[in-house]
Each structure stands twice: as C-alpha cells, then as structure tokens.
Design an enzyme around this catalytic site. Structure first.
Site, PDB file in Angstrom:
ATOM      1  N   ASP A 122      -5.871  -4.790 -11.450  1.00 22.23           N
ATOM      2  CA  ASP A 122      -4.571  -4.882 -10.780  1.00 22.23           C
ATOM      3  C   ASP A 122      -3.593  -5.781 -11.563  1.00 22.23           C
ATOM      4  OD1 ASP A 122      -2.747  -4.173  -8.862  1.00 22.23           O
ATOM      5  OD2 ASP A 122      -3.676  -5.253  -7.210  1.00 22.23           O
ATOM      6  N   ASP A 123      -3.564  -7.065 -11.258  1.00 23.05           N
ATOM      7  CA  ASP A 123      -2.708  -8.039 -11.960  1.00 23.05           C
ATOM      8  C   ASP A 123      -3.598  -9.199 -12.402  1.00 23.05           C
ATOM      9  OD1 ASP A 123       0.165  -6.978 -11.310  1.00 23.05           O
ATOM     10  OD2 ASP A 123      -0.907  -6.946  -9.403  1.00 23.05           O
ATOM     11  N   HIS A 183       0.209   3.780  -4.952  1.00 21.74           N
ATOM     12  CA  HIS A 183      -0.483   2.780  -4.140  1.00 21.74           C
ATOM     13  C   HIS A 183      -0.369   3.243  -2.684  1.00 21.74           C
ATOM     14  CE1 HIS A 183      -0.226   0.364  -7.701  1.00 21.74           C
ATOM     15  NE2 HIS A 183      -0.543  -0.779  -7.114  1.00 21.74           N
ATOM     16  N   GLU A 190      -3.309  -0.114   1.022  1.00 24.94           N
ATOM     17  CA  GLU A 190      -3.707  -1.481   0.669  1.00 24.94           C
ATOM     18  C   GLU A 190      -3.353  -2.355   1.869  1.00 24.94           C
ATOM     19  OE1 GLU A 190      -1.316  -3.389  -2.329  1.00 24.94           O
ATOM     20  OE2 GLU A 190      -2.767  -4.985  -2.692  1.00 24.94           O
TER      21      GLU A 190
END
Ligand SMILES: [Zn+2]
Length: 334
Positions: free
Chosen positions: A270-271, A189, A192
């Site tokens: 993502d989630d 990641h 972001e």
C-alpha cells in the site's frame, strides 16, 4: 533469497521515506514543517485514513521535477527488489500533483525514467496505473484522463483511491467507461472503509478486474461466493490495515479465513513508508503473526502473478510462476 512475488497495490507517493523527503526538500528549496527525519517519522503515527492522507498530501510538496519522481521510483524499486518483488504494478495520483502545478508529463516521464529501466536495473518488470482521487469530482477525473492521453503508451490501467466513505464507485462511471474505451485496465479501491456494496458497484458499474483491499466483502456471504466464483483478485495490505485501524491488530486479520474461503488474495504494502513495511515485510508479518504455512505463502505469491496484468507477456508470467513453484523456503521467510 526472498520468495518471488508481484506487488499489485502500491502507491508510489506512499514510498516517500523521511530521508528522501528531506533530500528532495533541500534540492527544491521547500521548507518542511519538521525539524529533522526523526520528528517527521514521529508524524507517521497517525490515527486513521484521514490523518494519514493529510500528511501524505503535505509531503508531496517536495516532488517537483522529473528527477524527483525518478528518484522516488528508483528508491522504491531498490527496496522492493531486496524483498523479492519481481513485478510491480504501481499506482500514482496525478491530481495531487496537477493541483500543485506539476504537469502530467513531469510525473509520467519522471516515473518512466525509472520504470523504463527497472527490468535491467532492479530485475523488476513494471506497469503503471493512474488513480483518480475519489474525494475529487467526477469532472476532475475526466479532465485527468484527458491530460493522460499523450502518455497512454506508458499507462496500463486506471484505479480509484483516497477517502472512500461517501464517494461510491458509481460517481466515476463516466471516466471508467472512457478508460475502457481507451483500452485501459480497471481496478478500484473498495471495501476498505466503505461498505461491501461499494465492491459490488465497482465490479458491476466500473467493470473492475481486481479489487484493491476488498476486506469488507466478508460482511456479505453472497459477495464472497461471487468473488470466489469469478476469480476476482483482492489486493490486501495487512500492515496498512493495522496502521489505519481497519483491523485492531494483525492477529485479528481475516487473511487466513479469506484464503480458506477460496478468495484469490494477494499481499501488498500500500504505502510502505507510512505503514511500517514493504512487500516482503508484509509476507513475513502474516507468516509470523497469522501462522500462515509455507504453502499458503507460496499460494499468495502464485496469486500475485496470476492477478497481475501480464496478459501482454505470458512468457514472463510463466517464468515468474515457475520461480514461485521452485522456491525453497529457508529460515527467514519474506
Ligand atoms: Zn491503497
């Protein structure tokens, strides 16, 4: 039939729906500080990355046994299959489980009970990517990699997730070098909430082949040019960006501009239990709100397979790509 796609940015712990959380809590004798699924779903309305992470870690307490991880993965795979996912590269966060006394073996073997049969049960091929928590120490990441050594036949690569700001990629140089020496693929990641410099560092210091999120590359035109030139895939997560306030609204999302710039973008969830949608929901949302044409959606689907770690099964990748090219869009796009 939904558009065939690969999902490359998916945290398995982030697929825990309130109903399954309560079911696992009951099975394991864990008491959740929420009266019922509705109250818990209310708690899913967080303000930023940190408030999301607090809930995310709190709920993990219900995951105790191999069967719990198997049920979690099967629930995700069933939902993903219904939304056209044909291949999934799934992140997991072992440190969050090791810290609770749940072993690496329980996590990996539990997930594998679902992943190992996913192609026949759900029509989805899978890869497993082990993420290090970047707000934990570099030493902890090395210990985690060590703990994973007996399971490397089931783990394709390593990643880096959790709270980004203040934890630059360079902190994890040693563990990424060790992972590379073990033949593991590398993603992270970056960009972001963190600055574009983190993306450059992830590429140059960690040797990542794919950048998760990477949205803030847009602040550095030279970096955008490099990402285009080197065909570095970005795994974007539009609904996640809205929920975590990375963008104000979905209509403000830079995905169309990023595609116009020639960036190799993919769309992921993502989630999904926390961010309001699975892979197909994200595709439908960008189609509806950003006005992406069907050909742009096809490009996103094509990119997802091109960016996936299918080098050990090119025949399968070619089959998926052929499905994308042959796909006929109907009324409902997802
Ligand atoms: Zn993520």
């Amino acid at each position: 039939m939904p558009l065939p796609k690969a999902e490359l940015h998916l945290h398995i712990e982030g697929t825990l729906e309130p109903e399954l959380a309560f079911e696992l809590a009951a099975r394991n004798g864990v008491t959740l500080p929420y009266a019922d699924t509705d109250t818990l779903r209310e708690a899913y309305r967080f303000e930023d990355l940190q408030s999301f992470l607090n809930l995310y870690y709190e709920l993990m307490a219900v995951l105790r046994t191999e069967r719990d991880f198997e049920d979690l993965a099967n629930a995700y795979l069933a939902r993903a299959a219904a939304q056209g996912v044909r291949h999934a590269e799934i992140f997991f966060d072992p440190q969050a489980h090791l810290a609770r006394g749940v072993s690496m073996g329980t996590v990996v073997e539990g997930l594998w009970r679902a992943l190992g049969r996913s192609a026949e049960n759900h029509g989805i091929s899978t890869r497993l990517i082990m993420c290090f928590l970047r707000d934990e120490s570099a030493e902890s990441a090395l210990t985690t990699l060590d703990a994973a050594k007996p399971y490397l036949d089931r783990i394709t690569g390593v990643g880096l997730d959790s709270a980004e700001v203040g934890h630059p990629p360079v902190k994890f140089r040693a563990v990424y070098e060790a992972a590379a020496a073990l033949g593991l693929r590398r993603v992270a990641h970056a960009g972001e909430e963190g600055p574009p410099e983190y993306i450059t560092e992830a590429l140059d210091v960690l040797g990542v082949e794919r950048v998760d999120h990477g949205l803030r590359c847009l602040e550095d035109p030279a970096l955008v040019e490099r990402l285009v030139r080197e065909r570095i895939p970005l795994t974007l997560c539009p609904l996640s960006n809205v929920r975590l306030r990375t963008v104000d609204t979905l209509a403000d999302h830079p995905l169309p501009a990023m595609l116009d710039a020639g960036l190799l973008c993919t769309v992921n969830s993502d989630d999904p239990a926390y961010f309001g949608g699975y892979a197909g929901d994200n595709f439908a949302a960008v189609h509806r709100t950003l006005g992406l044409t069907e050909e742009r959606l096809r490009e996103l689907a094509r990119n997802s397979f091109l960016a996936s770690f299918l080098e050990d099964d090119e025949e399968r990748r070619a089959r998926y790509l052929a499905e994308v090219e042959a796909y006929q869009f109907g009324d409902a796009v997802s």
